[in-house]
Design an enzyme around this catalytic site. Sequence first.
Site, PDB file in Angstrom:
ATOM      1  CG  HIS A  74      -1.943  -1.069   1.228  1.00 50.70           C
ATOM      2  ND1 HIS A  74      -3.208  -0.962   0.706  1.00 50.70           N
ATOM      3  CD2 HIS A  74      -1.858  -2.339   1.725  1.00 50.70           C
ATOM      4  CE1 HIS A  74      -3.858  -2.095   0.878  1.00 50.70           C
ATOM      5  NE2 HIS A  74      -3.072  -2.959   1.480  1.00 50.70           N
ATOM      6  CG  ASN A 147      -7.952  -4.445   1.068  1.00 49.07           C
ATOM      7  OD1 ASN A 147      -7.264  -3.447   1.260  1.00 49.07           O
ATOM      8  ND2 ASN A 147      -7.468  -5.669   1.155  1.00 49.07           N
TER       9      ASN A 147
END
Length: 693
Positions: A74, A147
């Site tokens: 990420h 997510n």
Amino acid sequence: MNKKVKNEKINQLEQEAHVVSGGQILTSSFGVEVLDNQNSLKAGETGPTLLEDFLLRDKMIHFDRERIPERVVHARGLGAHGYFEAYEGNEKWTKAHFLTDTKNTTPLFIRISTVQGGRGSADVVRDVRGFAIKFYTQQGNYDIVGNNIPVFFIQDAIKFPDFVHAVKPENGNEVPTGQSAHDSFWDFISLNTETAHMTTWVMSDRAIPRNLRSIQGFGVHTFRFINANNDAFLIKFHWTPKQGVAQVLWDEALKLNGKDPDFHRRDFEDAILQGNYPEWELGAQIFTEEEAAQWDFDVLDPTKLVPEELVPVTPLGKIVINKYTDDFFAETEQVAFSPANIVPGIDFSNDPLLQGRLFSYTDTHLHRLGGANFNQIPINKPVCPYHTNRRGGYANHEIHPGKANYEPNTLDNNWPREAKSDATAFKTHPEKVQGSKLRVRPESFADHFSQATLHYQSLAKHEQQHIKDAYAFELSKVKSQEICERVINAILVHIDFDLAKFVANELGLAVPKKSTLQKAAAKIKTSKKLSIEAFPAPDIKQRKVALLVHDKASAQSVEAIKVWAESENVIIKVLAPNSAPIQSKEGKEIEVDGRQNGEPSITFDAVVVIDGDNLDAFLSDGVAKHYVLESYKHLKPIVLLGDKQVLLKRLFLEKDIALFTADSFKSVQDNFKKAIQAHRLWEREDKTAAIPA
Ligand code: HDE
């Protein structure tokens, strides 16, 4: 005037100018005003630089340390501020203050990210999007670190470093960036059947969103709500975008990553600046342990979702994102999310992936942010009062008066002391646990395919085809035939035979035998909300329409479209062969917003070819013709006005409900709007297969 006096004079004038304009004088890190920021201190005009130059050293020392380790996963993301507004009635489920206080809003920070690529990678890669929110509540910071996909690749945290090593660029050459289309990722997938379900999502259109305002968010794990009576419920968090859910085509994604690698970040910031604030509704599927015990999957298994046919989503509140960051590093780069940041009224479950995450995030922050005081960085600091006996450490910013820094104490009258009741303090849900210490995977986690099949079967035809194409594309980049064969024979065939057959044919490999695997008897055969089609857009705000013009275009048509666009909150860009204004057929000048070559069709949602006395100019312009053909190929709405209606035949296009030919824009504007709202005309996809990308 000698040089020194002259410099002083200029400086005095500059200082005055700064004061007048309300600006600030440049200083060193310690506040000394800087007189010359262009030249280092030298022994004579051409002499060596002096070690004494504390201003040079101050500047360089900080510069040399400007970067901190990027996130292991990420790394690339955008951040923005907003607020949460709770709906009425949530106290039935939870005592969390921010979810039950309907009078006040709660400030929050959101970070949306890709997973695989480094900080400088492109936006529209095929990947999961991280969806992390920090709520600055009156009971402490609460983070939902989720997510845009409701399940995960693996079932146990101990496998995470292996998974991440496999999906990241390969060990030997650090290739490829921002992609899962390589040997080590598919090697891992082929050897771990628990990844089957999540991989169908990553191969789906969910992994190539149109923009980051149009993605769903999921907490993934099962969590708990606890209400004021200490009743406990199991829950799954959902974020539903008010903008609807939308995707791009794979061909567009590939091109966007080259032509506009910041496509998603730019769109998100533009939407905020233009007042079209991104909004999501927070909801939860709420159920009891007894209900969960009836289902043919385990709610502690993060590779499983709870179909909404079993438990619908209860709306809890909404978030509005209304301010982009001012300082990317200070906010987006330093924000430290953790699933372990929890508040009273919410608790964890025994999901073994979640349990591992409760350790990993803080450990990461200690490494990235340089020590135990990262909670004092403004973006991480709680907004509620907080009182601890923690002292010292690197970069401590707090000054604590008082004698006692321990508890209990008498010297400071035992302040800060423990809370009196769990009405406001955090108390762990007293779940009964019993068992032997074992390194095992529960039998209830053993079915790896039923929900992968459920996901695939729940999708629209075009979504299924995109999944087939994505597997074929990715595996065609894998050099090892053995890995491809294993993916087909050990994974795909157990999800769907047609899918496995398609991929095998595309790769020139043997078609597998049908699966004999015994899956859970599917009580629910399809689940509506797994398809993007279940989340249509309510309007066309913030969509972008390109108007193609050449000299002698109709200024009247351009004006009419602009008036319509204003009323619909749509962004219009007039694009010509170059950026100079053009002469309209009416003899007026038309302002041009950009070059057709510089603002490609992939960055727009729809295109209008403006009428005029200039058909030949259009037909002799390859860029303009490609513009229309590419928009058609990408299934976008197109309007051909006036003399440009002949392009239908000249460019071999086929009329459909998203391709309009008309003498005036007004006559088609309502249907054009509907076509833009639908994003793409999926029925056109078969017809455009023969058009080169
Ligand atoms: Fe993460 N994850 N993760 N993850 N994750 C990180 O934390 C980790 C998982 C997610 O915008 C890291 O600060 C482990 C699931 C998001 O800053 C790291 C496991 C989900 C973000 C980490 C998982 C996520 C991260 C990297 C398996 C969805 C970005 C840098 C046990 C529910 C947050 C950092 C942001 C980031 C660990 C699995 C979401 C290394 C060990 C499942 C959105 O700590």
